[in-house]
Design an enzyme around this catalytic site. Sequence first.
Site, PDB file in Angstrom:
ATOM      1  N   LYS A   1     -10.499  -0.652  10.412  1.00  0.00           N
ATOM      2  CA  LYS A   1     -10.651  -1.818   9.530  1.00  0.00           C
ATOM      3  C   LYS A   1     -11.029  -3.064  10.326  1.00  0.00           C
ATOM      4  CE  LYS A   1      -7.127  -0.194   6.277  1.00  0.00           C
ATOM      5  NZ  LYS A   1      -7.911   0.243   5.119  1.00  0.00           N
TER       6      LYS A   1
ATOM      7  N   CYS B   1      -4.745   2.476  -3.652  1.00  0.00           N
ATOM      8  CA  CYS B   1      -3.500   2.985  -3.029  1.00  0.00           C
ATOM      9  C   CYS B   1      -2.354   1.990  -3.223  1.00  0.00           C
ATOM     10  CB  CYS B   1      -3.690   3.279  -1.548  1.00  0.00           C
ATOM     11  SG  CYS B   1      -4.852   4.583  -1.248  1.00  0.00           S
TER      12      CYS B   1
ATOM     13  N   ASP C   1       3.279  -4.537   8.046  1.00  0.00           N
ATOM     14  CA  ASP C   1       2.058  -3.754   7.916  1.00  0.00           C
ATOM     15  C   ASP C   1       0.884  -4.723   8.033  1.00  0.00           C
ATOM     16  OD1 ASP C   1      -0.162  -2.424   7.095  1.00  0.00           O
ATOM     17  OD2 ASP C   1       0.634  -1.758   5.160  1.00  0.00           O
TER      18      ASP C   1
ATOM     19  N   GLN D   1      -4.295  -5.272   7.007  1.00  0.00           N
ATOM     20  CA  GLN D   1      -5.285  -6.207   6.458  1.00  0.00           C
ATOM     21  C   GLN D   1      -5.206  -7.578   7.119  1.00  0.00           C
ATOM     22  OE1 GLN D   1      -7.634  -5.172   4.734  1.00  0.00           O
ATOM     23  NE2 GLN D   1      -6.850  -3.240   3.953  1.00  0.00           N
TER      24      GLN D   1
ATOM     25  N   HIS E   1       0.871  -1.181   0.000  1.00  0.00           N
ATOM     26  CA  HIS E   1       0.000   0.000   0.000  1.00  0.00           C
ATOM     27  C   HIS E   1       0.906   1.229   0.000  1.00  0.00           C
ATOM     28  CE1 HIS E   1      -2.814   2.934   1.847  1.00  0.00           C
ATOM     29  NE2 HIS E   1      -3.787   2.112   1.508  1.00  0.00           N
TER      30      HIS E   1
END
Length: 406
Positions: free
Chosen positions: A226, A364, A200, A203, A122
């Site tokens: 999220k 993104c 990261d 997700q 991202h």
Amino acid sequence: MSYNIEKIRSEFPILSRSIEGKPLVYLDNTATSQTPRRVVDAVVSGYCDFKANVHRGVHTLSQKATELQEESRRRVRDYIGASSEEEIIFTRGATEAINLVACSFGSLFPRNGEIILTVMEHHANIVPWQLLQSRRPDLKIKVVDINDRGELLLDQYRDLFNENTCMASFCHVSNVLGTVNPVKEMIGYARSKSVPVLVDGAQAVPHMRVDVTDLDCDFYVFSSHKMYGPTGIGVLYGKKEHLLRMPPYQGGGEMISHVSFEGTTFAGLPFKFEAGTPDFVGIGALPKALDFMDEIGVENIAAHELELMEYAEEKMREIPGMRIFGNSPHKSAVVSFLVGDIHHYDMGMLLDKLGVEVRTGHHCAQPLMQRLGISGTVRASFAAYNTLGEVDSFISALRRIIPILS
Ligand code: PLP
């Protein structure tokens, strides 16, 4: 345990609304998930019952607000298996958390250091490193490619390491391809080369149990919005040994020990990295989102989402001209696709007219789009509250609009 979808759905007020006169089918969960009533209630209570600035007052309200914030920090610590609440820093989101690391930890990188990223990142895990590089032109960014299924080339990843490598930073789960990366193995390799790793997890945390101690990563970041939590807050987990060495990222109130014009000393962890007034109301409500996930069980949520994704993909593959991007056997519940030469934007617009909310565009992840040779995709993504019936609505909407757009 049986999966009580009706009970789960009843917690989300927004799911009973309609779009263009059609029942809402919300399939944009990768961008942000919806919020259960208990989280909304906790935010309302934060404003109505406890609002006072944290860590600054001796009065009852300030103490209660501070207690809620620090209780949330301990809850997050336990949720991700960190060993100390000093390692949990509240930020505005995953983006700010990565910026913090790139700016602060990055300032300690040796001359001619090399940073390893991947092509599926991202922008939040690309641009902060480029900003660092613009201040430190000696630094180099190297990028791991993917195969046709959308999986990282692990041999290439290993080959990119050399004596100058000072950081590896990659996503746990791709927001476009859904690929679940073998992060434990990747961290293990970096560790064998004494290279620190940022993962990261924006997700990942909404869909799987993450244990940062087991992963042995140096930094792990994610966003509350999220994962059924309030917007505008995120978490940076960092190993204490690094956080202690890192300079502050922003200056202001809360992050100091003593200020004078002769010089300033900084607060201890984690406050050194939390300048200014945080979103203490949102932070205080975050544990309610963790409760929601814990009550169902994140493994049960993931199994439910995967069932929906597999069902959707099976139906989608019957549609002529369908191209699905991301076909790893290790995949999270995201389907990015294109049909023939229909523009993703047109498809998203018409799906919306039928009540189906999907995301369109580059998500993104422009370097990934470039790698795939496309300008964007349509992306449907699933959460705890989605149903097989909604997948059917999505597929029949697709079948209705494709002839119009072809
Ligand atoms: N990383 C990944 C993989 C994402 O999918 C996102 C958002 O979609 C982010 C980082 C940025 O998250 P936020 O905008 O909440 O900071």
